[in-house]
Design a protein around this motif. Sequence first.
Motif, short mmCIF file in Angstrom:
data_model
loop_
_atom_site.label_atom_id
_atom_site.label_comp_id
_atom_site.label_asym_id
_atom_site.label_seq_id
_atom_site.Cartn_x
_atom_site.Cartn_y
_atom_site.Cartn_z
N VAL A 115 -1.70 -4.11 23.07
CA VAL A 115 -1.47 -4.78 21.80
C VAL A 115 -2.43 -5.95 21.68
CG1 VAL A 115 0.96 -4.10 21.64
CG2 VAL A 115 0.35 -6.24 22.78
N THR A 116 -2.83 -6.23 20.47
CA THR A 116 -3.75 -7.34 20.21
C THR A 116 -3.12 -8.24 19.15
OG1 THR A 116 -5.60 -5.85 20.64
CG2 THR A 116 -6.10 -7.97 19.59
N PRO A 117 -2.30 -9.21 19.54
CA PRO A 117 -1.64 -10.07 18.56
C PRO A 117 -2.64 -10.85 17.71
CG PRO A 117 -0.60 -10.27 20.71
CD PRO A 117 -1.87 -9.51 20.92
N ASN A 118 -2.38 -10.86 16.42
CA ASN A 118 -3.13 -11.69 15.48
C ASN A 118 -2.27 -12.92 15.20
OD1 ASN A 118 -4.67 -12.80 13.46
ND2 ASN A 118 -4.20 -11.23 11.94
N SER A 119 -2.56 -14.01 15.90
CA SER A 119 -1.67 -15.17 15.90
C SER A 119 -2.35 -16.38 15.27
CB SER A 119 -1.25 -15.50 17.33
OG SER A 119 -0.70 -14.38 17.98
N THR A 120 -1.59 -17.06 14.38
CA THR A 120 -2.11 -18.24 13.70
C THR A 120 -1.06 -19.34 13.73
OG1 THR A 120 -3.40 -16.83 12.20
CG2 THR A 120 -3.09 -19.14 11.56
N TYR A 121 -1.50 -20.55 14.00
CA TYR A 121 -0.58 -21.70 14.02
C TYR A 121 -0.63 -22.42 12.67
CZ TYR A 121 1.59 -26.15 15.18
OH TYR A 121 2.39 -27.26 15.19
N TYR A 122 0.53 -22.82 12.18
CA TYR A 122 0.66 -23.61 10.95
C TYR A 122 1.45 -24.87 11.30
CZ TYR A 122 -0.65 -19.15 8.88
OH TYR A 122 -1.31 -17.98 8.57
N ASP A 123 1.03 -25.99 10.76
CA ASP A 123 1.67 -27.25 11.17
C ASP A 123 2.95 -27.57 10.42
OD1 ASP A 123 0.71 -28.03 8.73
OD2 ASP A 123 -0.64 -29.58 9.50
N SER A 124 3.38 -26.67 9.51
CA SER A 124 4.68 -26.82 8.86
C SER A 124 5.20 -25.44 8.46
CB SER A 124 4.57 -27.73 7.62
OG SER A 124 3.70 -27.17 6.66
N PHE A 125 6.45 -25.42 8.08
CA PHE A 125 7.14 -24.16 7.86
C PHE A 125 6.56 -23.37 6.69
CE2 PHE A 125 10.37 -21.64 5.73
CZ PHE A 125 10.97 -20.93 6.77
N LEU A 126 6.36 -24.00 5.53
CA LEU A 126 6.02 -23.29 4.30
C LEU A 126 4.79 -22.40 4.43
CD1 LEU A 126 6.50 -22.69 1.29
CD2 LEU A 126 5.08 -24.69 0.77
N PRO A 127 3.64 -22.91 4.87
CA PRO A 127 2.48 -22.01 4.94
C PRO A 127 2.67 -20.86 5.93
CG PRO A 127 1.98 -24.13 5.94
CD PRO A 127 3.28 -24.28 5.23
N GLY A 128 3.40 -21.11 7.03
CA GLY A 128 3.67 -20.04 7.98
C GLY A 128 4.57 -18.97 7.37
N TRP A 129 5.58 -19.42 6.66
CA TRP A 129 6.50 -18.49 5.99
C TRP A 129 5.78 -17.69 4.91
CZ3 TRP A 129 8.41 -19.11 0.82
CH2 TRP A 129 9.47 -18.26 0.48
N GLU A 130 4.94 -18.34 4.13
CA GLU A 130 4.20 -17.63 3.08
C GLU A 130 3.25 -16.59 3.68
OE1 GLU A 130 3.94 -20.80 -0.61
OE2 GLU A 130 2.47 -20.98 1.02
N ALA A 131 2.65 -16.92 4.82
CA ALA A 131 1.73 -15.98 5.46
C ALA A 131 2.47 -14.84 6.14
CB ALA A 131 0.87 -16.72 6.49
N GLY A 132 3.68 -15.10 6.60
CA GLY A 132 4.37 -14.12 7.43
C GLY A 132 5.23 -13.12 6.70
N PHE A 133 5.81 -13.53 5.58
CA PHE A 133 6.80 -12.67 4.94
C PHE A 133 6.37 -12.29 3.53
CE2 PHE A 133 9.08 -15.32 8.02
CZ PHE A 133 9.65 -14.32 8.80
N PRO A 134 6.23 -11.00 3.26
CA PRO A 134 5.80 -10.55 1.94
C PRO A 134 6.94 -10.68 0.93
CG PRO A 134 6.35 -8.66 3.29
CD PRO A 134 6.47 -9.87 4.18
N LEU A 135 6.60 -10.60 -0.35
CA LEU A 135 7.62 -10.58 -1.39
C LEU A 135 8.47 -9.33 -1.22
CD1 LEU A 135 8.81 -11.75 -4.05
CD2 LEU A 135 7.18 -10.29 -5.27
N GLU A 136 9.78 -9.51 -1.17
CA GLU A 136 10.66 -8.38 -0.97
C GLU A 136 10.70 -7.50 -2.22
OE1 GLU A 136 13.22 -11.97 -2.08
OE2 GLU A 136 11.27 -11.52 -1.26
#
Length: 634
Positions: free
Chosen positions: A439-460
């Motif tokens: 496996v090759t994880p594509n990992s990115t750090y965000y310094d607050s919740f919102l940008p990480g959440w926006e990047a991680g979870f698509p519109l349902e």
Amino acid sequence: MAPHSLIAGLFGTLLLAIPTQASILGQRVSDASEAGVPLFKSETFQLTEKSLRSLKHSQKELFGFQSDNASANADGSAKCRLLPGDKAWPSESTWSELDRALGGALIKTVPLAASCYPSWPEYDSAKCTTVGDDWEVSYMHAADPASIMWPLFEGRSCLPTSMNTSSTCTIGGYSSYAVNVSSVAQIQLAVNFARNSNIRLVVKNTGHDFNGKSTGAGALGVWTHNLKEIEYIENYNGASYKGAAVKMGAGIQAFEIYEKAEELGFTAIGGEGKTVGVAGGYVLGGGHSPMSSMYGLAADQVLALEVVLADGTFTTVTEETDPDLFWAIRGGGGGTFGVVTSVISRVYPKVGVTVSTFTFTTGTGVSADTFWEGVRAYFSYFARFADAGTYAYFWILNLGDDSYEFMMNPFFAVNHTVAEFTALIEPWVNDLEALGITVTPNSTYYDSFLPGWEAGFPLEEIGLVTMMTGSRLFPRENFDAKLNETVEAVRTTVGLGHSLLAFNMKTELQDGFPDNSANPAFRESLMHAITSTTWDSNSTTAEINSTIYDLTYNVLDKWRATCPESGAYMSESDILEPNFQQAFYGTNYARLFKLKQRYDPDGVFYAPTGVGSEYWNVESLDGLPDQNGRLCRV
């Protein structure tokens, strides 16, 4: 309904004007609240005894509180709720009278897809194309007063023509009317009118519930979606908590509270999905979150609520003012004890997050057995990952011919840098490498919740009318002593062609937090797993029911057998879950039922699988487990 120019004057001086609104029956009151935080402006305009005092007797029978109303319908004795066409159904003039009392906020339901049908005045081919193109976009349904995210449970009565094999459009299981709420008075009027007129009542914010709890044939809907006020409270001072908090109107959605948190520098507990109504049914049913492994359920965060009860009264619910209702309403299910107008919840300091995605599949050197050994290795680390405060959202898919795919989408590592996250999952990655899985994880750090959440979870997307889901909360024991049994049950499910969507998290009640009625199964769980079944669009009712039965009693029974004392998350579940009282409420059900009889003895608030719902039945017109039919007492 009625144009605003016709609204003035019906009730004379009792219709008091609110700025930017038409006149509404009610009056302005003090903003003082027993929660210690001022009421929102929308909450200070209320229906009061004073505003009812000069009404005619017939008007008071329509709009009066239960304690004051002597009408035959007010005692809740009628066997069935009324439907349009019944002799006792309110006349057009009565609905107009309600609309005037509401200040013009009453909306007669027009299904979203009515624009596709020449039989409807709203027919518009261009609009029909837009509705069809956007049908699976959740924002569109959230912004409609009657539409829901899972139209299967409304009754499939008016679908875009590209999806509709019957070529007809009716109101079906949608509420007949809805109140576009902008004040407490309007909610009180709706509750009183529905109760006094023997009309089914439903409550909708976004319509996100998997089982269609916010819809119902012939219902009057309380649409709270536009109660969008937010207030940050830097120093909340309560009995069991002192610190930062936020007060949210019932219409606030996840993306809105997260944007406010980013702006003001705090972290809020809300849903994974962007359009989830945080202060509505989500929090009332428990509410898991990307922050749950650190802080627990959304219901655990609630410090106070403002609520309209079944008798029409408005009350503040806190640990001090009403400990029983405070316990029950936080986790006991939306649309059960009252209409919440706002909640006050704890918030936390700003936190960073690493978001990572990766996949692995069967293929060269990776047999099906090897693939499932990789899954087994992952399951064995569930406690390690959840105890570290992380939240993982993953899929396991059957690709056919004994081929499978695992998708981590995403691993949401709260309070972890990329290096810390890499170290956390290193043992699992090493186990996969030993199996020949890379496996090759594509990992990115965000310094607050919102940008990480926006990047991680698509519109349902919304639920399909050819699909039904079911779920299970798998406890910690299943990933230790019962690991092999659990992996085998999941493998059997996926092997039969049912996809697995699951969350690795823990949802423990934190030390010092007051207890609530959330499903006790949550407290031991390390995986919330969802699967589904499908059928062809032209399937008969008998074929659909057979497919649903197979999911409920064959597929999900294999999951239940691994953890019979556990349960399922009521908001993302099988509407036909056997013994739903135990599955969704566990040992809390007996107490919840007693409180339901205290606060709503006449069943003004009914929701499928809700507390007390076993004493009601929907006589579905199409023979499916939907809300398209008359609601009657059993």
